[in-house]
Design a protein around this motif. Sequence first.
Motif, short mmCIF file in Angstrom:
data_model
loop_
_atom_site.label_atom_id
_atom_site.label_comp_id
_atom_site.label_asym_id
_atom_site.label_seq_id
_atom_site.Cartn_x
_atom_site.Cartn_y
_atom_site.Cartn_z
N LEU A 75 -24.27 14.36 -22.04
CA LEU A 75 -24.10 13.21 -21.51
C LEU A 75 -22.76 13.28 -20.27
O LEU A 75 -21.54 14.07 -20.83
CB LEU A 75 -24.22 12.37 -23.21
CG LEU A 75 -23.53 10.94 -22.88
CD1 LEU A 75 -23.96 10.66 -24.74
CD2 LEU A 75 -21.72 10.76 -23.21
N TYR A 76 -22.51 12.81 -19.76
CA TYR A 76 -21.12 12.19 -18.85
C TYR A 76 -20.43 10.59 -19.65
O TYR A 76 -21.30 9.75 -18.82
CB TYR A 76 -20.82 12.59 -17.46
CG TYR A 76 -20.18 12.41 -16.67
CD1 TYR A 76 -19.52 13.36 -16.84
CD2 TYR A 76 -19.17 11.02 -16.38
CE1 TYR A 76 -18.02 13.64 -15.85
CE2 TYR A 76 -18.30 11.00 -15.39
CZ TYR A 76 -17.73 11.85 -15.27
OH TYR A 76 -16.57 11.72 -14.50
N ALA A 77 -19.02 10.36 -19.60
CA ALA A 77 -19.33 8.97 -20.05
C ALA A 77 -17.77 9.00 -19.52
O ALA A 77 -16.47 10.33 -19.77
CB ALA A 77 -18.41 8.93 -22.24
N THR A 78 -16.92 8.38 -19.66
CA THR A 78 -15.45 8.25 -18.58
C THR A 78 -15.00 6.48 -19.68
O THR A 78 -15.93 5.33 -19.21
CB THR A 78 -15.62 7.36 -17.51
OG1 THR A 78 -16.21 9.11 -16.88
CG2 THR A 78 -13.96 7.71 -17.05
N ILE A 79 -13.94 6.18 -19.78
CA ILE A 79 -12.66 5.22 -20.70
C ILE A 79 -12.70 4.79 -19.91
O ILE A 79 -11.71 4.75 -18.70
CB ILE A 79 -12.68 5.25 -22.18
CG1 ILE A 79 -12.86 6.00 -23.12
CG2 ILE A 79 -11.64 3.77 -22.55
CD1 ILE A 79 -13.52 4.90 -24.11
N GLU A 80 -12.90 3.45 -19.30
CA GLU A 80 -12.47 2.40 -18.54
C GLU A 80 -11.45 1.06 -19.11
O GLU A 80 -11.69 0.89 -20.00
CB GLU A 80 -13.11 1.44 -17.41
CG GLU A 80 -13.71 3.06 -16.54
CD GLU A 80 -15.11 2.11 -15.89
OE1 GLU A 80 -14.31 1.16 -15.12
OE2 GLU A 80 -16.05 3.38 -15.19
N GLY A 81 -10.22 0.72 -18.63
CA GLY A 81 -9.55 -0.22 -19.01
C GLY A 81 -8.11 -0.56 -19.01
O GLY A 81 -7.26 -0.57 -19.05
N PHE A 82 -7.52 1.38 -18.13
CA PHE A 82 -6.46 1.41 -17.82
C PHE A 82 -5.59 0.57 -17.55
O PHE A 82 -4.31 0.15 -17.73
CB PHE A 82 -5.97 3.22 -18.04
CG PHE A 82 -6.64 4.08 -18.91
CD1 PHE A 82 -5.28 4.42 -19.99
CD2 PHE A 82 -7.18 4.63 -19.46
CE1 PHE A 82 -5.55 5.51 -21.33
CE2 PHE A 82 -7.56 5.38 -20.26
CZ PHE A 82 -7.04 5.65 -20.91
N ARG A 83 -5.98 0.07 -16.01
CA ARG A 83 -5.13 -0.29 -15.06
C ARG A 83 -4.66 -2.22 -15.96
O ARG A 83 -3.40 -2.27 -15.08
CB ARG A 83 -6.24 -1.49 -14.18
CG ARG A 83 -6.51 0.37 -13.16
CD ARG A 83 -7.28 -0.43 -11.42
NE ARG A 83 -8.09 0.93 -10.72
CZ ARG A 83 -9.19 1.51 -10.99
NH1 ARG A 83 -9.97 0.48 -11.56
NH2 ARG A 83 -9.23 1.68 -10.31
#
Length: 468
Positions: A75-83
């Motif tokens: 499982l490869y996961a990335t959190i997004e929203g820092f921008r």
Amino acid sequence: MEGIDNYISRITKLANRNKELNDQLQGWMGWYEDIQRQNEKYHNLLAEYSDEDIESQLQKTPTRKVKRFKMVSVLYATIEGFRNLNGHPKAQDLVDALDEIYLKFDEIAQKYGVLKIKTIGDTFLLAGGILEENRTNPIDVINTAIEMQQTVSTCILDNTKEPFWRISIGIHTGPVLGSPTGKKSMPYRLTGESVNIASRMGMACHPGKINISNMTYELVKEFFSLSQSGKIPAKYKGLLDMFEVNGILPELSENREGLVANRNFNTKYNLIQFMDLQEEVLDLMEQNLPATLYYHNIKHTIDVITEVELIGWAEGLNEEEILVLKLAALFHDSGHTRDYKEHELHGTHIAREFLSNYNYPEDQVETICRLIMSTKFPPEPKDLLEQVICDSDLDYLGRSDFIPVSNTLYDELKDRDMIGSIDEWNQLQVNFIRKHQYFTQTAQNLREVNKQIQIERLEKLMAGETAQ
């Protein structure tokens, strides 16, 4: 003259070569003396410690050999929203909430037996099938991914009612290589094509979605609602199909919402998990059954497992009933590892010990134990499930290999001084078969017709004729 010159030239070359070899030898001798001095120094240092101290230290030193795992779900996961954090009035609250989310991720992974492999900033690599090699890891990893998505979606701190943080997840199932790191929290470093494909799936995934590969799709399509989401190029693989996970299939989820697995989901899951459990129990039996169990051995256990499934489906039983029958068949003779005469009772104890590690509902465990006890001789089944397992346990009475199988049971009883001569045994078998009646319609159709043939064969044997 020319011949002399050639001879002198060859002698000169040999002399020069001899000098080179001598110089090399001197160099090696010097090197050897250095090694000897170092060796003596190390021996002097070791002399300060006892043999016990040295052995103890060697045992503490981990062997870091690369291990090949045949089937792992990555499982490869990335959190997004820092921008969107820059200038946000609740930026600190959002970061604090994200820290809580990460802690929750650890709990979810632990719940499903999924191992954290690596974290780089806000990118995660997890894997199922590492802590324990099993057939269910693709399902475990997708359940992990779904709960990770649900956790992230609860972080709403503004009036938009939309989650601030989003997570993109890619999953692929295949072989990997694991290099031990020596770290307790992240014990393996994974490499291989499966890791690369999972990361591609994650990077190609839209925020808030779960992408899985075709390999994972084939292993989980009976559990989850899936839709094709496109293709992605991969080195030496061409275009790989991607599928989006929309949730658990409605019929396998609570209130048909696709979020929480229901009992039907767990039954289908346990039918797959049964193969792993079977290997574990048969391994226990192989190591601990007495060598003189010529009949009640692993082969008999496998025969009964096969037969309960065959008769059970033919009798119109459902998946949960088939599951408990197969589990009862698996454990019904495991008690022979502890005692011969009361093996059914001990089998129920072993079943409870094993099944407690697999989170089976108590009512299923009770049914399994009841079915094990129903195989106690003579059979007196009280319902259809008991009839199925009793017919399966005595299936050999109507089979073509009845005589050789019967002889193994005789040898087993003879070894324990529980039977007399072979003729006495054959007469007992004749008497028993004449009284015996299969309980299920399926067993009657399959085996009852052959029982009269068995009686005739036994009577010929007792008369000194050769059984056909």
